[in-house]
Design a protein around this motif. Sequence first.
Motif, short mmCIF file in Angstrom:
data_model
loop_
_atom_site.label_atom_id
_atom_site.label_comp_id
_atom_site.label_asym_id
_atom_site.label_seq_id
_atom_site.Cartn_x
_atom_site.Cartn_y
_atom_site.Cartn_z
N LYS A 174 14.09 2.74 5.82
CA LYS A 174 13.90 1.30 5.95
C LYS A 174 15.29 0.69 6.03
N LEU A 175 15.49 -0.15 7.02
CA LEU A 175 16.79 -0.79 7.21
C LEU A 175 17.02 -1.83 6.12
N ALA A 176 18.18 -1.76 5.50
CA ALA A 176 18.59 -2.76 4.50
C ALA A 176 19.62 -3.67 5.17
N LYS A 177 19.70 -4.92 4.70
CA LYS A 177 20.69 -5.84 5.27
C LYS A 177 22.10 -5.27 5.15
N VAL B 176 19.94 -3.84 -1.33
CA VAL B 176 19.20 -2.59 -1.56
C VAL B 176 17.99 -2.86 -2.44
N ARG B 177 18.16 -3.65 -3.50
CA ARG B 177 17.04 -3.96 -4.40
C ARG B 177 15.89 -4.63 -3.65
N LEU B 178 16.21 -5.47 -2.68
CA LEU B 178 15.17 -6.12 -1.88
C LEU B 178 14.50 -5.13 -0.91
N ALA B 179 15.29 -4.25 -0.32
CA ALA B 179 14.77 -3.33 0.70
C ALA B 179 13.87 -2.24 0.13
N VAL B 180 14.08 -1.85 -1.12
CA VAL B 180 13.33 -0.71 -1.67
C VAL B 180 11.89 -1.05 -2.06
N LYS B 181 11.54 -2.32 -2.04
CA LYS B 181 10.21 -2.74 -2.48
C LYS B 181 9.22 -2.80 -1.32
N ASP B 182 7.94 -2.48 -1.63
CA ASP B 182 6.89 -2.62 -0.63
C ASP B 182 6.35 -4.04 -0.70
N ALA B 183 5.28 -4.32 0.05
CA ALA B 183 4.71 -5.67 0.11
C ALA B 183 4.19 -6.14 -1.25
N LYS B 184 3.84 -5.18 -2.15
CA LYS B 184 3.34 -5.54 -3.48
C LYS B 184 4.44 -5.56 -4.53
N GLY B 185 5.68 -5.40 -4.10
CA GLY B 185 6.81 -5.46 -5.03
C GLY B 185 7.12 -4.17 -5.75
N ARG B 186 6.51 -3.06 -5.32
CA ARG B 186 6.76 -1.76 -5.96
C ARG B 186 7.89 -1.03 -5.24
N ASN B 187 8.73 -0.38 -6.05
CA ASN B 187 9.82 0.42 -5.46
C ASN B 187 9.24 1.64 -4.78
N ASP C 62 26.67 4.14 11.68
CA ASP C 62 27.10 3.13 12.65
C ASP C 62 26.89 1.70 12.15
N GLY C 63 27.32 1.44 10.94
CA GLY C 63 27.24 0.10 10.38
C GLY C 63 25.88 -0.30 9.86
N CYS C 64 24.90 0.59 9.92
CA CYS C 64 23.56 0.30 9.41
C CYS C 64 23.35 1.02 8.08
N SER C 65 22.63 0.37 7.18
CA SER C 65 22.30 0.95 5.88
C SER C 65 20.79 1.16 5.83
N TYR C 66 20.40 2.40 5.47
CA TYR C 66 18.97 2.74 5.39
C TYR C 66 18.65 3.21 3.98
#
Length: 167
Positions: free
Chosen positions: A104-107, A114-125, A136-140
């Motif tokens: 999943k691409l993180a900002k 990272v804390r925002l990206a690791v959660k699913d739609a229900k807020g679970r990590n 190449d400048g992207c964080s996953y």
Amino acid sequence: MKAQIDPELLEKASEIFVELGLPIEIAINVFLTKAIQAQGFPFPVALEGDSRYTAQEAARISNAEITEAIQHLVEQKLPFSEINNLTQLTYCQTTFGLSFPVLKLAKSSRPEDVRLAVKDAKGRNRYSTSKIAQRDGCSYVICSQWTDRHRPAFVRWQQTFGDSECA
């Protein structure tokens, strides 16, 4: 040049790849990618009887080892087409049986992003907060939801991309 695929071969191969959990189109793309990397025929990937890993060995691979292996492959080896595939839910369901994309691409790699990206739609990590793949400048962020039923599919996929050992 018009490519001709033998219908009988296509049917037989499709049966094998269905058993592996891969649509034939993805299997063909993987083969072509490996052929380009090898500058010739790539090594074979087999079903049961593949001596590189038994089901028992695959079951011993930990989530941490899977995460490290994926991080390494993303950062060092995977073609961008496969990185993109790993961000697609349908591909990850078909290839691994997962309910989440592997990547999943993180900002950015900043902790708050990272804390925002690791959660699913229900807020679970659902992704690792400690292992972030950079390319190449992207964080996953990397999926952490691997169970025993996913491990053999991961091992087969990993062998396809030239890494036969976990990190």
